[in-house]
Design a protein around this motif. Structure first.
Motif, PDB file in Angstrom:
ATOM      1  N   SER A   7       0.829  -1.201   0.000  1.00 25.07           N
ATOM      2  CA  SER A   7       0.000   0.000   0.000  1.00 25.07           C
ATOM      3  C   SER A   7       0.864   1.253   0.000  1.00 25.07           C
ATOM      4  CB  SER A   7      -0.927  -0.009   1.216  1.00 25.07           C
ATOM      5  OG  SER A   7      -1.685   1.180   1.281  1.00 25.07           O
ATOM      6  N   ARG A   8       1.900   1.264   0.835  1.00 23.58           N
ATOM      7  CA  ARG A   8       2.792   2.430   0.886  1.00 23.58           C
ATOM      8  C   ARG A   8       3.558   2.604  -0.422  1.00 23.58           C
ATOM      9  NH1 ARG A   8       3.546   0.590   6.256  1.00 23.58           N
ATOM     10  NH2 ARG A   8       5.418  -0.583   5.658  1.00 23.58           N
ATOM     11  N   SER A  10       2.728   1.646  -3.432  1.00 29.50           N
ATOM     12  CA  SER A  10       1.880   1.951  -4.592  1.00 29.50           C
ATOM     13  C   SER A  10       0.992   3.167  -4.397  1.00 29.50           C
ATOM     14  CB  SER A  10       0.988   0.749  -4.912  1.00 29.50           C
ATOM     15  OG  SER A  10       0.103   0.484  -3.825  1.00 29.50           O
ATOM     16  N   GLY A  11       0.780   3.557  -3.133  1.00 31.99           N
ATOM     17  CA  GLY A  11      -0.135   4.661  -2.852  1.00 31.99           C
ATOM     18  C   GLY A  11      -1.595   4.259  -2.916  1.00 31.99           C
ATOM     19  N   VAL A  12      -1.857   2.953  -2.950  1.00 26.23           N
ATOM     20  CA  VAL A  12      -3.228   2.446  -3.029  1.00 26.23           C
ATOM     21  C   VAL A  12      -3.620   1.899  -1.653  1.00 26.23           C
ATOM     22  CG1 VAL A  12      -4.772   0.788  -4.143  1.00 26.23           C
ATOM     23  CG2 VAL A  12      -2.918   1.854  -5.453  1.00 26.23           C
ATOM     24  N   PRO A  13      -4.766   2.304  -1.108  1.00 21.98           N
ATOM     25  CA  PRO A  13      -5.176   1.811   0.207  1.00 21.98           C
ATOM     26  C   PRO A  13      -5.283   0.285   0.239  1.00 21.98           C
ATOM     27  CG  PRO A  13      -6.541   3.672  -0.459  1.00 21.98           C
ATOM     28  CD  PRO A  13      -5.716   3.289  -1.647  1.00 21.98           C
ATOM     29  N   VAL A  44       3.312  -4.056  -7.438  1.00 21.66           N
ATOM     30  CA  VAL A  44       3.378  -2.584  -7.447  1.00 21.66           C
ATOM     31  C   VAL A  44       3.147  -2.073  -8.866  1.00 21.66           C
ATOM     32  CG1 VAL A  44       4.804  -0.560  -6.989  1.00 21.66           C
ATOM     33  CG2 VAL A  44       4.948  -2.545  -5.469  1.00 21.66           C
ATOM     34  N   ARG A  48      -0.036   0.225 -10.278  1.00 20.03           N
ATOM     35  CA  ARG A  48       0.154   1.500 -10.982  1.00 20.03           C
ATOM     36  C   ARG A  48      -0.571   1.494 -12.323  1.00 20.03           C
ATOM     37  NH1 ARG A  48       6.630   2.006  -9.571  1.00 20.03           N
ATOM     38  NH2 ARG A  48       6.359   2.855  -7.452  1.00 20.03           N
ATOM     39  N   ARG A  51      -4.393   1.784 -11.611  1.00 18.09           N
ATOM     40  CA  ARG A  51      -4.777   3.145 -11.229  1.00 18.09           C
ATOM     41  C   ARG A  51      -4.696   4.098 -12.411  1.00 18.09           C
ATOM     42  NH1 ARG A  51      -7.823   2.912  -6.986  1.00 18.09           N
ATOM     43  NH2 ARG A  51      -7.373   5.064  -6.427  1.00 18.09           N
ATOM     44  N   ASP A  55      -8.088   5.796 -12.930  1.00 19.16           N
ATOM     45  CA  ASP A  55      -8.116   7.183 -12.452  1.00 19.16           C
ATOM     46  C   ASP A  55      -7.869   8.194 -13.564  1.00 19.16           C
ATOM     47  OD1 ASP A  55      -8.564   6.162  -9.979  1.00 19.16           O
ATOM     48  OD2 ASP A  55      -6.533   6.474  -9.215  1.00 19.16           O
TER      49      ASP A  55
END
Length: 219
Positions: A7-8, A10-13, A44, A48, A51, A55
């Motif tokens: 999570s850290r 990749s920035g994904v919860p 990871v 990415r 997302r 996104d």
């Protein structure tokens, strides 16, 4: 790495990561204990990619799932991958009458004939273009429809760049990913570039408001 570390990185919860695993977008980690799994750098990279598609590219979860399955299959050619993207994304549909849509279908068929483009009747992009033309004519913007050849010329040049980028990739997997990512994120890229170009050219090709008002007063 554990899911908290993934999570850290990749920035994904973590909850979203678990959702992607359940939906089949992200492969499961290697189970180490009953409630623990190990993840790798490949996870990871996949996060990415997911997302970026969702996104930035605005792709639905279902469409992203279908596209990633095509990427993972390793059995599609670059040409098939491009087609897969087109049909997975579907097309936008407008609420126009049958009469307007029939006339717009003739507009599009004539354009394709002039350009010599070989397009399937059930192409989602073809259906979208028909609906756009129908909506434009319904709104009284026939001039935009008349400019389709200019837009098509620009579109063909862009598509040639797309195809060249895919062909220049070193292997089938990379070609497939480029076809998918290049098409989806490329749409967003092109929309942004178009707006930037409009902002730039409007400063020289469109008169300021006071000049326009003055010209209107002189008529």
């Amino acid at each position: 790495m554990r899911i908290a570390e993934l999570s850290r990185a990749s920035g994904v919860p973590s909850a979203t990561i678990k959702y992607y695993v359940r939906e089949g977008l992200l492969p499961s980690g290697v189970r180490t204990h009953r409630n623990q799994a190990e993840y790798s750098d490949a996870h990871v990279s996949r996060l990415r990619l997911i997302r970026a598609l969702v996104d930035i590219g605005g792709v639905s979860i279902e469409a992203a799932k279908e596209l990633l399955a095509a990427l993972d299959s390793g059995s599609l050619s670059a040409r098939e991958s491009l087609g897969h993207v087109q049909y997975a994304l579907g097309g936008r549909r407008s609420q126009v009458g049958d009469e307007q849509r029939e006339a717009a279908a003739e507009d599009v068929a004539a354009l394709l004939d002039r350009r010599g483009w070989r397009i399937h009747d059930d192409s989602p992009a073809r259906g979208t273009l028909v609906d756009v033309c129908a909506a434009l004519r319904m709104l009284g913007h026939d001039d935009v429809v008349a400019a389709m050849d200019d837009y098509a010329g620009a579109g063909e040049a862009i598509a040639a760049t797309d195809i060249a980028l895919v062909r220049n990739q070193p292997g089938l997997e990379r070609m497939t990913e480029t076809a998918i990512v290049g098409t989806i994120l490329g749409d967003t890229l092109l929309a942004a570039l178009r707006r930037l170009a409009q902002e730039h050219l409007s400063s020289t090709l469109l008169p300021p408001e006071d000049d326009a008002d003055r010209a209107a007063g002189e008529v």
